[in-house]
Design a protein around this motif. Structure first.
Motif, PDB file in Angstrom:
ATOM      1  N   LEU A   1      20.150 -15.194 -13.889  1.00  0.00           N
ATOM      2  CA  LEU A   1      18.715 -15.347 -13.626  1.00  0.00           C
ATOM      3  C   LEU A   1      18.386 -14.556 -12.370  1.00  0.00           C
ATOM      4  CD1 LEU A   1      18.183 -19.220 -14.026  1.00  0.00           C
ATOM      5  CD2 LEU A   1      17.441 -17.440 -15.619  1.00  0.00           C
ATOM      6  N   THR A   2      17.186 -14.013 -12.313  1.00  0.00           N
ATOM      7  CA  THR A   2      16.766 -13.360 -11.080  1.00  0.00           C
ATOM      8  C   THR A   2      16.527 -14.435 -10.024  1.00  0.00           C
ATOM      9  OG1 THR A   2      14.394 -13.457 -11.539  1.00  0.00           O
ATOM     10  CG2 THR A   2      15.611 -11.535 -12.409  1.00  0.00           C
ATOM     11  N   HIS A   3      16.506 -14.021  -8.792  1.00  0.00           N
ATOM     12  CA  HIS A   3      16.235 -14.950  -7.699  1.00  0.00           C
ATOM     13  C   HIS A   3      14.876 -15.615  -7.899  1.00  0.00           C
ATOM     14  CE1 HIS A   3      19.378 -12.405  -6.063  1.00  0.00           C
ATOM     15  NE2 HIS A   3      19.611 -13.344  -5.151  1.00  0.00           N
ATOM     16  N   TYR A   4      13.907 -14.828  -8.294  1.00  0.00           N
ATOM     17  CA  TYR A   4      12.550 -15.313  -8.516  1.00  0.00           C
ATOM     18  C   TYR A   4      12.516 -16.345  -9.641  1.00  0.00           C
ATOM     19  CZ  TYR A   4       7.514 -15.038  -9.437  1.00  0.00           C
ATOM     20  OH  TYR A   4       6.188 -15.339  -9.632  1.00  0.00           O
TER      21      TYR A   4
ATOM     22  N   LEU B   1      10.194 -20.456  -0.793  1.00  0.00           N
ATOM     23  CA  LEU B   1      10.930 -19.211  -1.021  1.00  0.00           C
ATOM     24  C   LEU B   1      10.302 -18.403  -2.156  1.00  0.00           C
ATOM     25  CD1 LEU B   1      14.546 -20.620  -0.650  1.00  0.00           C
ATOM     26  CD2 LEU B   1      13.432 -18.971   0.880  1.00  0.00           C
ATOM     27  N   TRP B   2       9.967 -19.095  -3.223  1.00  0.00           N
ATOM     28  CA  TRP B   2       9.387 -18.437  -4.403  1.00  0.00           C
ATOM     29  C   TRP B   2       8.055 -17.777  -4.051  1.00  0.00           C
ATOM     30  CZ3 TRP B   2       5.234 -20.477  -7.631  1.00  0.00           C
ATOM     31  CH2 TRP B   2       5.092 -19.819  -8.855  1.00  0.00           C
ATOM     32  N   SER B   3       7.190 -18.504  -3.352  1.00  0.00           N
ATOM     33  CA  SER B   3       5.882 -17.933  -3.012  1.00  0.00           C
ATOM     34  C   SER B   3       6.020 -16.845  -1.940  1.00  0.00           C
ATOM     35  CB  SER B   3       4.891 -19.008  -2.583  1.00  0.00           C
ATOM     36  OG  SER B   3       5.321 -19.661  -1.425  1.00  0.00           O
TER      37      SER B   3
ATOM     38  N   PRO C   1       6.399  -8.689  -0.259  1.00  0.00           N
ATOM     39  CA  PRO C   1       7.293  -7.776  -0.997  1.00  0.00           C
ATOM     40  C   PRO C   1       8.222  -6.958  -0.099  1.00  0.00           C
ATOM     41  CG  PRO C   1       4.976  -7.161  -1.300  1.00  0.00           C
ATOM     42  CD  PRO C   1       4.993  -8.438  -0.535  1.00  0.00           C
ATOM     43  N   ASP C   2       7.788  -6.655   1.119  1.00  0.00           N
ATOM     44  CA  ASP C   2       8.644  -5.880   2.020  1.00  0.00           C
ATOM     45  C   ASP C   2       9.820  -6.692   2.551  1.00  0.00           C
ATOM     46  OD1 ASP C   2       6.928  -3.770   1.665  1.00  0.00           O
ATOM     47  OD2 ASP C   2       5.850  -4.078   3.559  1.00  0.00           O
ATOM     48  N   GLU C   3       9.762  -8.005   2.406  1.00  0.00           N
ATOM     49  CA  GLU C   3      10.799  -8.902   2.922  1.00  0.00           C
ATOM     50  C   GLU C   3      11.681  -9.481   1.820  1.00  0.00           C
ATOM     51  OE1 GLU C   3      11.252  -9.420   6.199  1.00  0.00           O
ATOM     52  OE2 GLU C   3       9.633  -7.977   6.550  1.00  0.00           O
ATOM     53  N   ARG C   4      11.577  -8.956   0.609  1.00  0.00           N
ATOM     54  CA  ARG C   4      12.266  -9.571  -0.529  1.00  0.00           C
ATOM     55  C   ARG C   4      13.776  -9.634  -0.372  1.00  0.00           C
ATOM     56  NH1 ARG C   4       8.412  -7.613  -5.526  1.00  0.00           N
ATOM     57  NH2 ARG C   4       6.801  -9.156  -5.063  1.00  0.00           N
ATOM     58  N   ALA C   5      14.384  -8.626   0.189  1.00  0.00           N
ATOM     59  CA  ALA C   5      15.851  -8.645   0.350  1.00  0.00           C
ATOM     60  C   ALA C   5      16.263  -9.833   1.219  1.00  0.00           C
ATOM     61  CB  ALA C   5      16.346  -7.336   0.945  1.00  0.00           C
ATOM     62  N   SER C   6      15.563 -10.049   2.301  1.00  0.00           N
ATOM     63  CA  SER C   6      15.862 -11.169   3.195  1.00  0.00           C
ATOM     64  C   SER C   6      15.569 -12.508   2.514  1.00  0.00           C
ATOM     65  CB  SER C   6      15.027 -11.035   4.471  1.00  0.00           C
ATOM     66  OG  SER C   6      15.173 -12.170   5.275  1.00  0.00           O
ATOM     67  N   ILE C   7      14.460 -12.569   1.798  1.00  0.00           N
ATOM     68  CA  ILE C   7      14.092 -13.804   1.097  1.00  0.00           C
ATOM     69  C   ILE C   7      15.125 -14.116   0.014  1.00  0.00           C
ATOM     70  CG2 ILE C   7      12.347 -14.869  -0.399  1.00  0.00           C
ATOM     71  CD1 ILE C   7      10.256 -13.135   1.239  1.00  0.00           C
ATOM     72  N   GLU C   8      15.600 -13.107  -0.683  1.00  0.00           N
ATOM     73  CA  GLU C   8      16.619 -13.329  -1.721  1.00  0.00           C
ATOM     74  C   GLU C   8      17.919 -13.838  -1.115  1.00  0.00           C
ATOM     75  OE1 GLU C   8      16.822  -9.811  -4.187  1.00  0.00           O
ATOM     76  OE2 GLU C   8      14.930 -10.338  -5.189  1.00  0.00           O
ATOM     77  N   ARG C   9      18.272 -13.376   0.064  1.00  0.00           N
ATOM     78  CA  ARG C   9      19.465 -13.922   0.746  1.00  0.00           C
ATOM     79  C   ARG C   9      19.252 -15.405   1.055  1.00  0.00           C
ATOM     80  NH1 ARG C   9      19.459  -8.815   2.991  1.00  0.00           N
ATOM     81  NH2 ARG C   9      18.309  -9.490   4.854  1.00  0.00           N
TER      82      ARG C   9
END
Length: 158
Positions: free
Chosen positions: A91-94, A123-125, A131-139
């Motif tokens: 599953l994707t992180h989202y 986290l989801w919202s 969008p520029d922070e997605r890598a950090s949010i996914e971690r």
């Protein structure tokens, strides 16, 4: 066995069409599982009475040592499967964060469940809003999913 367990979870949540259970049983038989009720269930038709199919499925699961869970347990298991899915990449992180949040909303209203809801909806919202922070949010999503699994005594996939 996974197909049967997944069907049991869906049945507990009212999402499993009973008419599909005989074919799921036949696939389990073909995969090497066996029990008297499983054999009988695999021989039923989609057109047999749904109550008969359901009862035989419940009996099958009991014979195999995997009773159909209650609703609360099914939501919890589905939530943990989503956390595992995120960490294994199925599953994707989202998607996983949304599923974890959604499942936690259906759990008994405890402090722990509320924390899970708030954490994963945040986290989801944030993933959508930043969008520029997605890598950090996914971690952060991965760390939260791993903590969720550990907190329920589950192994964290590497």
């Amino acid at each position: 066995m996974d197909h049967l367990r997944h069907a049991a979870l869906k049945l507990a949540l009212g999402e499993q069409p009973t008419e599909d259970l005989p074919m799921i049983a036949a696939q389990a038989l073909a995969g090497g599982l066996e029990s008297p009720a499983l054999i009988e269930l695999a021989g039923l038709s989609r057109r047999d009475p749904p109550a008969d199919i359901r009862d035989l499925f419940v009996q099958t699961m009991a014979e195999l040592g995997l009773p159909v869970p209650g609703v609360e347990e099914a939501w919890r298991e589905r939530m943990l499967e989503a956390a595992e899915g995120m960490l294994t990449g199925s599953l994707t992180h989202y998607e996983a964060s949304n599923e974890i949040y959604w499942c936690a909303c259906h759990l008994e209203r405890t402090d722990s469940a509320r924390e899970i809801v708030h954490l994963f909806i945040g986290l989801w919202s944030s993933w959508e809003d930043w969008p520029d922070e997605r890598a950090s949010i996914e971690r952060d999503m991965q760390l939260a999913a791993a903590d969720l699994l550990r907190g329920h005594g589950k192994r964290v996939p590497e």
